[in-house]
Scaffold this motif. Structure first.
Motif, PDB file in Angstrom:
ATOM      1  N   THR A   1      -4.641  26.691  58.878  1.00  0.00           N
ATOM      2  CA  THR A   1      -3.655  27.514  58.174  1.00  0.00           C
ATOM      3  C   THR A   1      -4.330  28.565  57.297  1.00  0.00           C
ATOM      4  OG1 THR A   1      -2.270  25.576  58.093  1.00  0.00           O
ATOM      5  CG2 THR A   1      -1.627  27.413  56.722  1.00  0.00           C
ATOM      6  N   ALA A   2      -5.353  28.131  56.552  1.00  0.00           N
ATOM      7  CA  ALA A   2      -6.008  29.077  55.643  1.00  0.00           C
ATOM      8  C   ALA A   2      -6.690  30.194  56.424  1.00  0.00           C
ATOM      9  CB  ALA A   2      -7.022  28.336  54.776  1.00  0.00           C
ATOM     10  N   LEU A   3      -7.434  29.824  57.477  1.00  0.00           N
ATOM     11  CA  LEU A   3      -8.125  30.858  58.248  1.00  0.00           C
ATOM     12  C   LEU A   3      -7.132  31.768  58.961  1.00  0.00           C
ATOM     13  CD1 LEU A   3     -11.173  28.931  59.640  1.00  0.00           C
ATOM     14  CD2 LEU A   3     -11.114  30.701  57.919  1.00  0.00           C
ATOM     15  N   GLY A   4      -6.026  31.182  59.440  1.00  0.00           N
ATOM     16  CA  GLY A   4      -5.014  32.004  60.093  1.00  0.00           C
ATOM     17  C   GLY A   4      -4.386  32.992  59.131  1.00  0.00           C
ATOM     18  N   LEU A   5      -4.107  32.543  57.899  1.00  0.00           N
ATOM     19  CA  LEU A   5      -3.520  33.463  56.918  1.00  0.00           C
ATOM     20  C   LEU A   5      -4.485  34.587  56.585  1.00  0.00           C
ATOM     21  CD1 LEU A   5      -1.643  31.223  54.357  1.00  0.00           C
ATOM     22  CD2 LEU A   5      -0.699  32.854  55.931  1.00  0.00           C
ATOM     23  N   ILE A   6      -5.765  34.238  56.414  1.00  0.00           N
ATOM     24  CA  ILE A   6      -6.741  35.277  56.066  1.00  0.00           C
ATOM     25  C   ILE A   6      -6.871  36.277  57.204  1.00  0.00           C
ATOM     26  CG2 ILE A   6      -9.165  35.701  55.598  1.00  0.00           C
ATOM     27  CD1 ILE A   6      -9.246  33.092  54.103  1.00  0.00           C
ATOM     28  N   SER A   7      -6.934  35.762  58.452  1.00  0.00           N
ATOM     29  CA  SER A   7      -7.139  36.708  59.559  1.00  0.00           C
ATOM     30  C   SER A   7      -5.897  37.545  59.811  1.00  0.00           C
ATOM     31  CB  SER A   7      -7.558  35.957  60.817  1.00  0.00           C
ATOM     32  OG  SER A   7      -6.737  34.854  61.013  1.00  0.00           O
ATOM     33  N   ILE A   8      -4.709  36.957  59.655  1.00  0.00           N
ATOM     34  CA  ILE A   8      -3.484  37.751  59.824  1.00  0.00           C
ATOM     35  C   ILE A   8      -3.406  38.837  58.756  1.00  0.00           C
ATOM     36  CG2 ILE A   8      -0.974  37.643  59.617  1.00  0.00           C
ATOM     37  CD1 ILE A   8      -1.094  34.934  60.928  1.00  0.00           C
ATOM     38  N   GLY A   9      -3.776  38.469  57.510  1.00  0.00           N
ATOM     39  CA  GLY A   9      -3.727  39.448  56.438  1.00  0.00           C
ATOM     40  C   GLY A   9      -4.715  40.582  56.659  1.00  0.00           C
ATOM     41  N   LEU A  10      -5.944  40.238  57.080  1.00  0.00           N
ATOM     42  CA  LEU A  10      -6.926  41.304  57.300  1.00  0.00           C
ATOM     43  C   LEU A  10      -6.523  42.184  58.469  1.00  0.00           C
ATOM     44  CD1 LEU A  10     -10.334  39.589  56.595  1.00  0.00           C
ATOM     45  CD2 LEU A  10      -9.034  41.150  55.209  1.00  0.00           C
ATOM     46  N   ALA A  11      -5.995  41.570  59.523  1.00  0.00           N
ATOM     47  CA  ALA A  11      -5.531  42.372  60.662  1.00  0.00           C
ATOM     48  C   ALA A  11      -4.412  43.309  60.231  1.00  0.00           C
ATOM     49  CB  ALA A  11      -5.054  41.450  61.780  1.00  0.00           C
ATOM     50  N   GLY A  12      -3.524  42.826  59.354  1.00  0.00           N
ATOM     51  CA  GLY A  12      -2.448  43.688  58.881  1.00  0.00           C
ATOM     52  C   GLY A  12      -2.971  44.835  58.043  1.00  0.00           C
ATOM     53  N   VAL A  13      -3.979  44.555  57.197  1.00  0.00           N
ATOM     54  CA  VAL A  13      -4.539  45.631  56.381  1.00  0.00           C
ATOM     55  C   VAL A  13      -5.172  46.690  57.265  1.00  0.00           C
ATOM     56  CG1 VAL A  13      -6.364  46.165  54.753  1.00  0.00           C
ATOM     57  CG2 VAL A  13      -4.879  44.264  54.314  1.00  0.00           C
ATOM     58  N   VAL A  14      -5.851  46.240  58.328  1.00  0.00           N
ATOM     59  CA  VAL A  14      -6.556  47.217  59.164  1.00  0.00           C
ATOM     60  C   VAL A  14      -5.578  47.958  60.067  1.00  0.00           C
ATOM     61  CG1 VAL A  14      -8.229  47.431  61.010  1.00  0.00           C
ATOM     62  CG2 VAL A  14      -8.708  45.967  59.091  1.00  0.00           C
ATOM     63  N   LEU A  15      -4.596  47.243  60.625  1.00  0.00           N
ATOM     64  CA  LEU A  15      -3.826  47.819  61.714  1.00  0.00           C
ATOM     65  C   LEU A  15      -2.530  48.490  61.302  1.00  0.00           C
ATOM     66  CD1 LEU A  15      -4.186  45.065  64.414  1.00  0.00           C
ATOM     67  CD2 LEU A  15      -5.370  47.208  64.257  1.00  0.00           C
ATOM     68  N   SER A  16      -2.016  48.207  60.104  1.00  0.00           N
ATOM     69  CA  SER A  16      -0.656  48.663  59.814  1.00  0.00           C
ATOM     70  C   SER A  16      -0.642  50.161  59.527  1.00  0.00           C
ATOM     71  CB  SER A  16      -0.095  47.906  58.621  1.00  0.00           C
ATOM     72  OG  SER A  16      -0.908  48.114  57.511  1.00  0.00           O
ATOM     73  N   GLN A  17       0.447  50.817  59.929  1.00  0.00           N
ATOM     74  CA  GLN A  17       0.577  52.253  59.758  1.00  0.00           C
ATOM     75  C   GLN A  17       1.217  52.602  58.425  1.00  0.00           C
ATOM     76  OE1 GLN A  17      -0.350  54.685  62.003  1.00  0.00           O
ATOM     77  NE2 GLN A  17      -1.397  53.003  63.013  1.00  0.00           N
ATOM     78  N   HIS A  18       2.032  51.699  57.917  1.00  0.00           N
ATOM     79  CA  HIS A  18       2.786  51.984  56.699  1.00  0.00           C
ATOM     80  C   HIS A  18       2.064  51.384  55.500  1.00  0.00           C
ATOM     81  CE1 HIS A  18       6.293  52.286  54.073  1.00  0.00           C
ATOM     82  NE2 HIS A  18       6.701  53.195  54.913  1.00  0.00           N
ATOM     83  N   LEU A  19       2.028  52.103  54.398  1.00  0.00           N
ATOM     84  CA  LEU A  19       1.224  51.649  53.270  1.00  0.00           C
ATOM     85  C   LEU A  19       1.835  50.437  52.574  1.00  0.00           C
ATOM     86  CD1 LEU A  19       0.044  54.981  51.701  1.00  0.00           C
ATOM     87  CD2 LEU A  19      -1.285  53.305  52.868  1.00  0.00           C
ATOM     88  N   PHE A  20       3.181  50.356  52.575  1.00  0.00           N
ATOM     89  CA  PHE A  20       3.802  49.193  51.939  1.00  0.00           C
ATOM     90  C   PHE A  20       3.499  47.923  52.727  1.00  0.00           C
ATOM     91  CE2 PHE A  20       7.341  46.422  50.906  1.00  0.00           C
ATOM     92  CZ  PHE A  20       7.272  46.468  49.539  1.00  0.00           C
ATOM     93  N   ARG A  21       3.463  48.054  54.058  1.00  0.00           N
ATOM     94  CA  ARG A  21       3.119  46.905  54.898  1.00  0.00           C
ATOM     95  C   ARG A  21       1.683  46.463  54.639  1.00  0.00           C
ATOM     96  NH1 ARG A  21       6.490  45.509  59.024  1.00  0.00           N
ATOM     97  NH2 ARG A  21       7.944  46.787  57.903  1.00  0.00           N
ATOM     98  N   MET A  22       0.849  47.437  54.302  1.00  0.00           N
ATOM     99  CA  MET A  22      -0.539  47.113  53.992  1.00  0.00           C
ATOM    100  C   MET A  22      -0.630  46.266  52.723  1.00  0.00           C
ATOM    101  SD  MET A  22      -3.586  49.860  53.845  1.00  0.00           S
ATOM    102  CE  MET A  22      -3.058  50.706  55.288  1.00  0.00           C
ATOM    103  N   VAL A  23       0.190  46.592  51.726  1.00  0.00           N
ATOM    104  CA  VAL A  23       0.202  45.797  50.495  1.00  0.00           C
ATOM    105  C   VAL A  23       0.667  44.373  50.796  1.00  0.00           C
ATOM    106  CG1 VAL A  23       1.261  45.572  48.238  1.00  0.00           C
ATOM    107  CG2 VAL A  23       0.532  47.781  49.022  1.00  0.00           C
ATOM    108  N   LEU A  24       1.681  44.227  51.639  1.00  0.00           N
ATOM    109  CA  LEU A  24       2.163  42.881  51.986  1.00  0.00           C
ATOM    110  C   LEU A  24       1.075  42.086  52.701  1.00  0.00           C
ATOM    111  CD1 LEU A  24       5.810  43.456  53.156  1.00  0.00           C
ATOM    112  CD2 LEU A  24       5.013  42.411  51.086  1.00  0.00           C
TER     113      LEU A  24
END
Lengths: 103, 159
Positions: free
Chosen positions: B14-37
């Motif tokens: 769970t912890a590794l999945g949360l970290i990797s999902i969060g980092l992928a979202g920071v790198v891949l998201s187009q919208h800045l608010f989504r990046m904060v989430l």
């Protein structure tokens, strides 16, 4: 550590991971904030299972409460506060009417 | 069957999945608010990882009930650290949100590429140069002569 705690932890982990995926995939911004709040709440329950009640209290109050409050107020300020249009509601009403007409 | 290993395995996943999902979202998201989430999610995963570092399956919560006997306790030091990290995380989040509000006031958009283009244009305007958006025509002198194989006409046309 009993068997039931294992099952609860597995269920909570599944909930947290799917909510985290949902944050990145869902289109509506309010729904994304709500999914982030769900992640925080599930994490608080996991902390209770891990014998960290103080961390769980803080996570539930600050992570799930204050953080989503800040994000929701920021949504209003940023002009992204849009509930999924009139269109989908009309579709829903039409679907319900269609079901009633069929029945 | 030993349930302890399974529980720790679930929590680590769970912890590794949360970290990797969060980092992928920071790198891949187009919208800045989504990046904060996505940043919030990665931080939650890091908190879970830290609490998991002090976890032992046969221990009780670190609350001292009687002075006589001391049962095995979960390590309370990572929990105190995580308590601090949660509060700092909310502070970071509020700072990021305020920066987003400023960006929207200034540029009127929150798309990542549009904001980057606006910022490039503004920096170029302040510096008094043309916008450096292309590899073919960099700012200043070209450090090496162009390769002999590439035709010069296509470079001229693109720049």
């Amino acid at each position: 550590m009993t068997e039931i705690e294992l099952w609860i932890a597995a269920l909570l982990s599944l909930t947290v991971l799917s909510a985290a995926v949902l944050v990145l995939l869902v289109k509506n911004h309010i729904a994304a904030v709500a999914a982030a709040s769900v992640v925080s709440l599930g994490l608080a329950l996991l902390f209770v299972l891990m014998r960290a009640p103080d961390v769980a209290m803080t996570e539930a109050a600050i992570g799930a409460g204050l953080s989503s409050l800040i994000l929701a107020l920021a949504l209003r300020r940023l002009g992204l506060w849009q509930i999924d249009g009139v269109k989908s509601r009309q579709n829903l009403i039409k679907a319900i009417n269609g079901v009633e007409r069929d029945a | 069957m030993t349930p302890t290993i399974d529980l720790e395995l679930i929590l680590y996943i769970t912890a590794l999945g949360l970290i990797s999902i969060g980092l992928a979202g920071v790198v891949l998201s187009q919208h800045l608010f989504r990046m904060v989430l996505a940043l919030v999610i990665a931080e939650a995963g890091a908190n879970l990882m830290l609490v998991l570092a002090g976890y032992r399956w046969d221990a009780v919560a670190p609350i001292l009930t009687s002075l006589g006997e001391h049962p095995q306790m979960v390590d309370p030091v990572p929990q105190a650290m995580v308590l601090t990290a949660i509060v700092i995380g909310v502070g970071i989040q509020a700072l990021a949100v305020s920066i987003l509000i400023r960006i929207r006031q200034r540029f009127g958009t929150l798309d990542r590429h549009e904001v980057a283009a606006h910022m490039d244009a503004e920096i170029a305007q302040i510096a008094g140069t043309s916008r450096d958006m292309s590899q073919e025509s960099p700012l200043g002198e070209r450090p090496l002569p162009p390769l002999p194989g590439t035709p010069a006409a296509s470079r001229e046309g693109r720049s």
